[in-house]
Scaffold this motif. Structure first.
Motif, short mmCIF file in Angstrom:
data_model
loop_
_atom_site.label_atom_id
_atom_site.label_comp_id
_atom_site.label_asym_id
_atom_site.label_seq_id
_atom_site.Cartn_x
_atom_site.Cartn_y
_atom_site.Cartn_z
N ASN A 122 0.81 -1.22 0.00
CA ASN A 122 0.00 0.00 0.00
C ASN A 122 0.84 1.27 0.00
OD1 ASN A 122 -1.89 -1.99 0.38
ND2 ASN A 122 -3.13 -0.81 1.82
N THR A 123 2.07 1.19 0.51
CA THR A 123 2.88 2.41 0.56
C THR A 123 3.33 2.86 -0.83
OG1 THR A 123 4.92 1.16 0.94
CG2 THR A 123 3.73 1.92 2.88
N LEU A 124 3.23 1.95 -1.82
CA LEU A 124 3.60 2.37 -3.19
C LEU A 124 2.64 3.44 -3.71
CD1 LEU A 124 4.59 -1.02 -4.87
CD2 LEU A 124 6.11 0.79 -4.05
N ASP A 125 1.35 3.33 -3.35
CA ASP A 125 0.40 4.37 -3.76
C ASP A 125 0.73 5.70 -3.09
OD1 ASP A 125 -1.01 2.65 -5.36
OD2 ASP A 125 -2.63 2.30 -3.92
N LEU A 126 1.06 5.63 -1.81
CA LEU A 126 1.48 6.86 -1.10
C LEU A 126 2.70 7.47 -1.78
CD1 LEU A 126 1.39 6.28 2.77
CD2 LEU A 126 -0.32 7.29 1.25
N LEU A 127 3.63 6.59 -2.15
CA LEU A 127 4.86 7.06 -2.80
C LEU A 127 4.54 7.77 -4.12
CD1 LEU A 127 7.95 7.12 -2.75
CD2 LEU A 127 7.96 4.87 -3.83
#
Lengths: 657, 657
Positions: free
Chosen positions: A427-432
């Motif tokens: 999920n942190t890839l979307d934040l990134l």
């Protein structure tokens, strides 16, 4: 239940269906209206635009200086300058000024020796017509500025006004009525914040097709949604296609019925068109969009457009859109194309032309496509796509070695500036992807989820700039490094930690079956939802099973898999499974319970040749920035203590650069 | 007259100037506003869009048929079918329906044997979750649909609504004030039908820049035109940049002063900005657009934009446009590029980056560019251009053998479908370009005027599809054929007559000097305007002179030439010459007198390999059509008795195909 079904007419291929459409309606144009040029941007000329005045309409000075009769200057030399008297033998002019009577050349102010208030000297003769914009230099009155069919853009406004064309005859915008149908539909205004009943779907197609109608130069009205009710739909279509008594013209130039275009018992588009007019085509050999339908009612084209969002868009763009443009005598929009190589073999169904949505990355100067899910119901496959591959109906698939033409949905230059992250999902890839925009809005991240092993293979095949991976080595409890050494032997890569995260069992709220561990799951025969083979989470689960001596066959649901943590969580939320292995952030996102199983490292694997590129530097800077770390920690289930730490560097002896 | 001049600051190159601009204003964004998604098409997201509901938000049937618990179907075979009772062990469903409680698979209606009103048989088991759209298959609630900075297009509307995002935070459209200045300007509303005074220019730049502002996502207001008056301009700019007491924000996000940006004595943009704020850049090493100026007044960017239309556009697109996009955190529009080969050597000035407008034709699969006039005052050089070549400031020119990158103004596919006619100029070519649209609106004609010999050379170099030519052979009075045989020896070409036309002396209305012949012109020492060397009309004139034994040096004005008949007519109309040789249609168009000299054939020369292509067929069909012939005859000075007649065919023995 009524099991009576409509029957498709002979399926037609796209070109044949379009021929039928244009044979019937190709000669229809909208009425012509006269309007001010300044209001006509975006409109299409219905007749040639012919200049009524010249531009300039006089001989004009093209420089600041003095205007002269060139013959007065003949003989001027450095050693015998000619003296001119502004007001008598010369006239001061600025750029754009009318050339005074009996002058035919301008001498630039820079070339004058100003002697005193009344005289200047020149040291070279002027050539007749030097630095003069001659009358009609740009436009001679009577010049045809644009042929009919020209779409007026911002530049055109300048040419038209300069040529004295202040009013133009243009085609009216075609008017489209969009009628969404379907008892399952709910209007967004009444849908509230997600608290609408299960079984209801937010009606969005009418807004999308309305937008596309505008994109094709048309105006649209949306009819309120109609339930699956033959007579109500017929009434609406009948009113929309009724000829006006006075003008003899239908109030709408096109009607689009969304939904019910297929051959099911509650598919009413066909009976409606049949009862009011004539069906011309039902069914086209294309996917998505096969159940398209169109016919003629009182001379108005009426479409039955399938309700799956991607089908609706493909049908509109293949048939309705080109017809709307044709009504304004305008040409179809040419989208940019590029040759791409599929990252892996693509299967395709014989007998239908498939529109496959793909992500496209530019790696080492090669354009690599990876396909998105093919479901026609998934609008995100279009919004996330960089392009569309059309696989002809007589082709069964495309191999990795073939180059195929992609129609681009984003400019090639934007695709070329996009960093491609392939591999495991987190999920942190979307934040990134979002956070990186706050650092440098020229960098885009495109991530696709093929599992950790898939990511390493993509690096091996030069199909991505970095890979997300969390592959556990049971030998020493390390992550990724042994895999990198084994599968990317000889390649110089860096491994940088993105996050440490908790993996565990995602469970329904309050954990009704009280599953506390994988052993519990096994003993209580809970239904499991798995991740796909090659994913790090699958590797982890298989390792846990083997540690406990449990055979995969003993797990109820082992064979059902999903591609992302969020889809595992959704399966648990919907009751499709009792539990699945996934990250805590996914459980938190959907307000589900979570039992931790292991803490693992999720790393980015980056080939050395990309490691120092500006785009990768922006990404690495972003992941170390406070705002990003703060957002990650807010998700829950993450530790950022190692974020940005280099856990592996290329060995100096590696063969490849 | 005031000869005081402003002084340019150090000239900067484009990149450096843009750096200065973005250092000063790059952090400014417009305010964020919340609005309904359905109204937000074209806007840019100021924050990530995150789904609040899943799509679908339930398990849904993906086919018409019956929903079952798959376990009830296990064991079904052709020779031992399983019977199901809809209403008891199965439920009728249509595509999109909510899957009924305790069902997990759909069997397509086509695979059912309907036994009677209450029972159906199946001959194969169902796999769990077959033909079911699972909850969250498209969108799982909490999924990030779009990162910030995403511009909402038609497709995006569907993803946002489906994900339950009904309101979005987007950037406000930047507001631009455009202030046209210049005492020579006249508003189009008062210009009337060309009867405005000489020396006046129709103000069009504000409309063009307004359109471009919209194209860059902004809104604009146009200030009424201001004369060259320092205090009036200063007052307008001062009001536009005054900070609002309450919000502390300027009412406009950008101010563009058009005109007066140069260093002349009546150029007031610089003194205005200097007196109210600070000038940052004055002068950029580019052409057109060198006299650009920008500065900061109370934190608002203020541009001084040169008044020549092409300069104004180039400056806006290089500086103002990207800044407007940046205010919405959006990226510049990427225009498509292509590598092209110049048809002839192009000179360029050292020290400035030149934006050369070119026509581009696709001939034999090669993209060939031919340059349009470079004058910054000529808006038609942009509206007629297919692309722009940027020649770097340290490059002196480009040879014919080089491939150079062109930024395309029309889609490549449209350029590739355009028929390129090069060579002599005739007014009927414009008619043809328009008329051909009525026959087939996919065919475009691009014609450029390089004279008859230039056309034949273009055919020789494979740089066009056909050439217009009217080259007289004095030996036998024939046209074109002997030239084709000589200059295109060995090439298979067809020669088809377009028109027969009258060439003669174009004279002022009522022919005040009573020039009745070329001999008269010579004897009365009238000022002549010539056509360029290599043109058929020049060949004709030279032939006439030699027949009469007159030396070119005896003709007053022989050395002044123009490239088209219309420009010759304009020269006569404006009094720049007493007469020139040209076609009757040009004289008629500008209501001038005409004395016939000769009747000549104007032919199309077409290489054999293009002669049978669909586009050429459309053109040849068009020229033989009644509407075209009627329009030609209405021009006057033409005979169409031979139009469409083949006057030369390829010889069977020719070497080339």
């Amino acid at each position: 239940m009524n099991t009576k079904r409509n029957v498709y007419l002979d399926l037609k291929n796209i070109d044949d269906a379009r021929s039928v459409l244009f044979e019937q309606f190709g000669s229809i144009t909208t009425q012509i209206e006269e309007m001010d040029v300044v209001d006509a941007k975006g409109r299409v000329l219905a007749e040639p635009a012919v200049a009524s005045v010249s531009s300039p309409n006089f001989h004009a000075a093209a420089m600041d200086g003095i205007a002269v009769d060139a013959s007065f200057t003949f003989g001027a030399k450095e050693d015998s300058p000619v003296t001119l008297e502004p007001g008598k033998t010369a006239v001061w002019v600025n750029t754009g000024h009318l050339m005074p009577e009996s002058t035919n050349a301008v001498i630039m102010i820079e070339h004058l020796n100003i002697i005193d208030d009344i005289s200047v000297e020149i040291e070279a003769p002027a050539v007749p017509w030097q630095h003069v914009r001659k009358m009609g230099e740009d436009i001679v009155a009577t010049k045809q500025l644009f042929a009919r069919g020209h779409r007026i853009d911002s530049y055109s406004l300048g040419a038209l006004l300069s040529g004295g064309v202040f009013r133009v005859n243009v085609y009216k915008k075609p008017r489209v009525l969009i009628i969404p149908t379907g008892s399952e539909l709910i209007d967004w205004k009444t849908a509230g914040a997600g608290d609408f009943p299960a079984g209801k779907v937010i009606e969005s197609n009418s807004v999308v097709l309305g937008g596309l109608a505008q994109d094709h130069g048309a105006e649209f009205d949306c009819h309120p949604t109609i339930a699956d009710d033959l007579s109500a739909i017929r009434e609406a279509v009948s009113v929309a296609t009724a000829t006006r008594e006075r003008s003899g013209k239908a109030p709408y130039d096109m009607v689009c019925i969304i939904g019910g275009s297929s051959a099911g018992s509650e598919d009413y588009a066909k009976p409606v068109i049949e009862s009011l007019g004539r069906v011309l085509v039902h069914g086209v050999t294309m996917m998505p969009g096969k159940p398209v339908l169109f016919g003629s009612i009182s001379g108005t084209p009426v479409f039955g457009i399938p309700g799956y969002p991607v089908s609706a868009i493909v049908v509109f763009e293949q048939f309705a859109g080109p017809l709307l443009l044709n009504m304004q005598k305008s040409k179809p929009v040419h989208r940019q194309t590029a040759m791409v190589s599929p990252a892996r073999k693509m299967a395709s169904r014989l007998g239908v032309e498939e529109f496959v949505r793909v992500k496209i990355g530019s790696v080492d100067g090669n354009l690599i496509s990876s396909q998105l899910p093919r479901g026609a119901g998934s609008i995100t496959t279009l919004t996330e796509a960089d392009g569309i591959l059309r696989i002809p109906k007589n082709v069964e698939g495309i191999s990795e070695k073939e180059q195929v033409k992609a129609t681009l949905l984003r400019p090639l230059a934007a695709i070329e500036n996009t960093l491609v992250i392939t591999g495991s999902h987190d999920n942190t890839l979307d934040l990134l992807a979002d956070q990186v925009k706050t650092v440098n809005d020229r960098v885009s991240i495109s991530s696709s989820h093929v599992g950790s092993m898939g990511g390493l293979m993509a690096i091996k095949k030069n199909a991505c700039h970095m890979a997300g991976s969390h592959l556990l080595d049971p030998e020493d409890g390390s992550y990724n490094i042994s895999y990198v050494k084994k599968y990317l032997a000889g390649q110089k890569v860096w491994v940088v930690n993105l996050v440490i995260r908790e993996q565990g069992l995602i469970l329904p709220k309050h954990n009704p079956k009280q599953i506390k561990s994988i052993l519990d799951l096994h003993q209580k025969e809970g239904r499991f939802i798995n991740r796909q083979a090659g994913s790090g989470t699958r590797v982890l689960f298989d390792y846990q099973l083997s540690e406990m001596g449990i055979s995969p066959r003993e797990i109820n649901g082992y064979e059902n898999d999903e591609y992302t943590h969020m889809n595992v969580a959704a399966a648990v939320l919907s009751g499709r499974a009792d539990t699945g292995l996934g990250i805590m952030a996914a459980a938190r996102a959907l307000d589900l319970d979570f039992v931790p199983v292991i803490t693992e490292s999720y790393d980015l694997v980056i080939p050395n040749r990309f490691y120092h590129t500006p785009n990768v530097r922006v990404v690495l800077d972003t992941i170390c920035s406070q705002p990003f770390l703060k957002r990650v920690n807010a998700l829950g289930g993450y530790s950022t203590e190692n974020t940005g730490k280099i856990v592996h560097r290329p060995e100096s002896g590696s063969a490849e650069i």
